[in-house]
Design a protein around this motif. Structure first.
Motif, PDB file in Angstrom:
ATOM      1  N   ASP A  72     -11.722  16.327  -0.348  1.00 48.41           N
ATOM      2  CA  ASP A  72     -11.097  14.767  -0.065  1.00 48.41           C
ATOM      3  C   ASP A  72      -9.887  15.461  -0.537  1.00 48.41           C
ATOM      4  O   ASP A  72      -9.893  15.918  -1.994  1.00 48.41           O
ATOM      5  N   VAL A  73      -8.358  15.160   0.565  1.00 44.34           N
ATOM      6  CA  VAL A  73      -7.207  15.660   0.881  1.00 44.34           C
ATOM      7  C   VAL A  73      -6.811  15.166  -0.337  1.00 44.34           C
ATOM      8  O   VAL A  73      -5.219  14.753   0.054  1.00 44.34           O
ATOM      9  N   ALA A  74      -6.873  13.843  -0.655  1.00 46.26           N
ATOM     10  CA  ALA A  74      -5.637  12.785  -0.930  1.00 46.26           C
ATOM     11  C   ALA A  74      -6.571  12.318  -2.585  1.00 46.26           C
ATOM     12  O   ALA A  74      -6.539  10.729  -3.346  1.00 46.26           O
ATOM     13  N   TRP A 108      -5.369  22.398   5.079  1.00 41.36           N
ATOM     14  CA  TRP A 108      -6.948  21.485   4.746  1.00 41.36           C
ATOM     15  C   TRP A 108      -7.937  22.595   5.304  1.00 41.36           C
ATOM     16  O   TRP A 108      -7.730  23.401   5.930  1.00 41.36           O
ATOM     17  N   PHE A 109      -9.293  22.414   4.567  1.00 36.92           N
ATOM     18  CA  PHE A 109     -10.030  22.502   5.573  1.00 36.92           C
ATOM     19  C   PHE A 109     -11.791  22.651   5.763  1.00 36.92           C
ATOM     20  O   PHE A 109     -11.598  20.893   5.129  1.00 36.92           O
ATOM     21  N   GLY A 110     -12.002  22.280   6.803  1.00 36.71           N
ATOM     22  CA  GLY A 110     -13.552  21.483   7.087  1.00 36.71           C
ATOM     23  C   GLY A 110     -13.289  20.308   7.404  1.00 36.71           C
ATOM     24  O   GLY A 110     -12.445  19.705   7.773  1.00 36.71           O
ATOM     25  N   PHE A 111     -14.213  19.658   6.810  1.00 38.85           N
ATOM     26  CA  PHE A 111     -14.580  18.414   7.453  1.00 38.85           C
ATOM     27  C   PHE A 111     -13.660  17.337   6.128  1.00 38.85           C
ATOM     28  O   PHE A 111     -14.141  17.554   4.733  1.00 38.85           O
ATOM     29  N   ILE A 112     -13.225  17.540   6.524  1.00 40.99           N
ATOM     30  CA  ILE A 112     -12.145  15.934   5.468  1.00 40.99           C
ATOM     31  C   ILE A 112     -12.780  14.307   5.518  1.00 40.99           C
ATOM     32  O   ILE A 112     -12.597  13.596   6.498  1.00 40.99           O
ATOM     33  N   TRP A 113     -11.949  13.810   4.343  1.00 37.51           N
ATOM     34  CA  TRP A 113     -11.948  12.721   4.112  1.00 37.51           C
ATOM     35  C   TRP A 113     -10.695  12.087   3.148  1.00 37.51           C
ATOM     36  O   TRP A 113     -10.244  12.913   2.931  1.00 37.51           O
ATOM     37  N   MET A 114     -10.062  10.977   3.939  1.00 34.45           N
ATOM     38  CA  MET A 114      -8.736  10.697   2.562  1.00 34.45           C
ATOM     39  C   MET A 114      -8.427   9.319   3.304  1.00 34.45           C
ATOM     40  O   MET A 114      -8.766   8.427   4.668  1.00 34.45           O
ATOM     41  N   ASN A 115      -7.980   8.981   2.276  1.00 32.45           N
ATOM     42  CA  ASN A 115      -8.282   7.522   1.406  1.00 32.45           C
ATOM     43  C   ASN A 115      -6.244   7.846   1.111  1.00 32.45           C
ATOM     44  O   ASN A 115      -6.396   8.119  -0.118  1.00 32.45           O
ATOM     45  N   PRO A 116      -5.610   8.010   1.932  1.00 34.39           N
ATOM     46  CA  PRO A 116      -4.111   8.608   1.260  1.00 34.39           C
ATOM     47  C   PRO A 116      -3.444   6.882   0.357  1.00 34.39           C
ATOM     48  O   PRO A 116      -4.045   6.073   0.201  1.00 34.39           O
ATOM     49  N   PRO A 117      -2.125   7.350  -0.196  1.00 35.91           N
ATOM     50  CA  PRO A 117      -1.970   5.986  -0.612  1.00 35.91           C
ATOM     51  C   PRO A 117      -0.797   4.888  -0.173  1.00 35.91           C
ATOM     52  O   PRO A 117      -0.616   5.917   1.388  1.00 35.91           O
ATOM     53  N   PHE A 118      -1.128   4.151  -0.130  1.00 36.35           N
ATOM     54  CA  PHE A 118      -1.376   3.478   1.128  1.00 36.35           C
ATOM     55  C   PHE A 118       0.130   2.294   1.044  1.00 36.35           C
ATOM     56  O   PHE A 118       1.251   1.599   1.924  1.00 36.35           O
ATOM     57  N   PHE A 155      -3.113  14.618   8.925  1.00 37.83           N
ATOM     58  CA  PHE A 155      -5.246  14.168   9.669  1.00 37.83           C
ATOM     59  C   PHE A 155      -5.460  14.846  10.857  1.00 37.83           C
ATOM     60  O   PHE A 155      -6.025  15.000  11.370  1.00 37.83           O
ATOM     61  N   PHE A 156      -4.474  14.177  11.942  1.00 42.21           N
ATOM     62  CA  PHE A 156      -4.686  14.594  13.039  1.00 42.21           C
ATOM     63  C   PHE A 156      -4.222  16.119  13.539  1.00 42.21           C
ATOM     64  O   PHE A 156      -5.165  16.404  14.554  1.00 42.21           O
ATOM     65  N   ALA A 157      -3.337  16.751  13.321  1.00 39.11           N
ATOM     66  CA  ALA A 157      -3.324  18.282  13.204  1.00 39.11           C
ATOM     67  C   ALA A 157      -4.431  18.978  13.090  1.00 39.11           C
ATOM     68  O   ALA A 157      -5.005  19.893  13.014  1.00 39.11           O
ATOM     69  N   HIS A 158      -4.788  18.222  11.789  1.00 38.78           N
ATOM     70  CA  HIS A 158      -6.490  19.256  11.023  1.00 38.78           C
ATOM     71  C   HIS A 158      -7.706  19.001  12.238  1.00 38.78           C
ATOM     72  O   HIS A 158      -7.880  19.583  12.089  1.00 38.78           O
ATOM     73  N   GLY A 159      -7.926  17.775  12.658  1.00 31.28           N
ATOM     74  CA  GLY A 159      -8.683  17.587  13.487  1.00 31.28           C
ATOM     75  C   GLY A 159     -10.001  16.883  13.484  1.00 31.28           C
ATOM     76  O   GLY A 159     -10.772  17.612  14.227  1.00 31.28           O
ATOM     77  N   ASN A 160     -10.529  17.392  12.550  1.00 34.76           N
ATOM     78  CA  ASN A 160     -11.551  17.489  11.671  1.00 34.76           C
ATOM     79  C   ASN A 160     -11.825  15.951  10.463  1.00 34.76           C
ATOM     80  O   ASN A 160     -11.527  17.028   8.947  1.00 34.76           O
ATOM     81  N   GLY A 161     -11.964  14.866  10.503  1.00 27.49           N
ATOM     82  CA  GLY A 161     -12.419  13.808   9.614  1.00 27.49           C
ATOM     83  C   GLY A 161     -12.555  12.492   9.374  1.00 27.49           C
ATOM     84  O   GLY A 161     -12.454  11.999  11.088  1.00 27.49           O
ATOM     85  N   VAL A 162     -12.500  11.449   8.507  1.00 23.79           N
ATOM     86  CA  VAL A 162     -12.079  10.254   8.299  1.00 23.79           C
ATOM     87  C   VAL A 162     -11.135   9.777   8.329  1.00 23.79           C
ATOM     88  O   VAL A 162     -11.078  10.356   6.783  1.00 23.79           O
ATOM     89  N   ALA A 163     -10.692   9.293   8.452  1.00 23.97           N
ATOM     90  CA  ALA A 163      -8.908   8.397   7.296  1.00 23.97           C
ATOM     91  C   ALA A 163      -9.038   7.103   7.236  1.00 23.97           C
ATOM     92  O   ALA A 163      -9.631   5.703   8.550  1.00 23.97           O
TER      93      ALA A 163
END
Length: 164
Positions: free
Chosen positions: A31-33, A57-67, A80-88
């Motif tokens: 979880d990056v955020a 960042w590593f692996g499969f990530i979850w991102m719910n960043p500050p809005f 997120f898109f540069a990492h290429g593996n996750g859900v935002a």
């Protein structure tokens, strides 16, 4: 995290409710955020909080960043898109330039009904003014959004081949 409604007091942090993760039917590596110093029910093995944009960042990530802030999501989405593996999880602001840029980079996008985010004390917030979207990049992210679609969480869209 997000800040949908004004906070009365100390915090503008809001957490994703567990039914979203139940519908996604997956476990994340990171979880990056993640809110600093708080344990939430995000199904993941690692957490980044204040250093989410400065730590690799590593692996499969979850991102719910500050809005918050105009275009405040842009650095998060770029990484997120540069990492290429996750859900935002992002606000459903289809007219915003940052949303259109993200749309073009996503493998799948799910538009959800308005999510009533949770306050730090666990209570549910009021209905936000607009909806949210889940953006997937990479195979595991697409599988998670397909799971959520089958669970009835929202409307699934595939951005490929669509005009900007």
């Amino acid at each position: 995290m997000s800040h949908w409604e004004p906070s009365v007091g100390a915090s503008n942090e809001w957490y994703t409710p567990s039914y979203v993760f139940d519908a996604l039917g997956c476990r994340f590596d990171l979880d990056v955020a993640h809110p600093h110093g708080v344990r939430t029910h995000v199904p993941c093995d690692g957490y980044l909080s204040r250093d989410g944009l400065s730590t690799p960042w590593f692996g499969f990530i979850w991102m719910n960043p500050p809005f918050g802030g105009r275009n405040g999501l842009t650095p998060w989405l770029d990484q997120f898109f540069a990492h290429g593996n996750g859900v935002a999880l992002v606000p459903d602001r289809t007219s915003a330039p940052w949303f259109r840029d993200a749309w073009r980079q996503a493998d799948l996008v799910m538009f959800t009904p308005k999510i009533r985010f949770l306050r730090p004390d666990g209570s549910q917030g009021k209905c936000p003014s607009n909806g949210t979207a889940l953006m997937a990049v990479g195979k595991r992210g697409c599988v998670a959004l397909e799971n959520a679609y089958r669970a009835g969480l929202g409307i699934l869209a595939r951005p490929e081949g669509l005009a900007a």
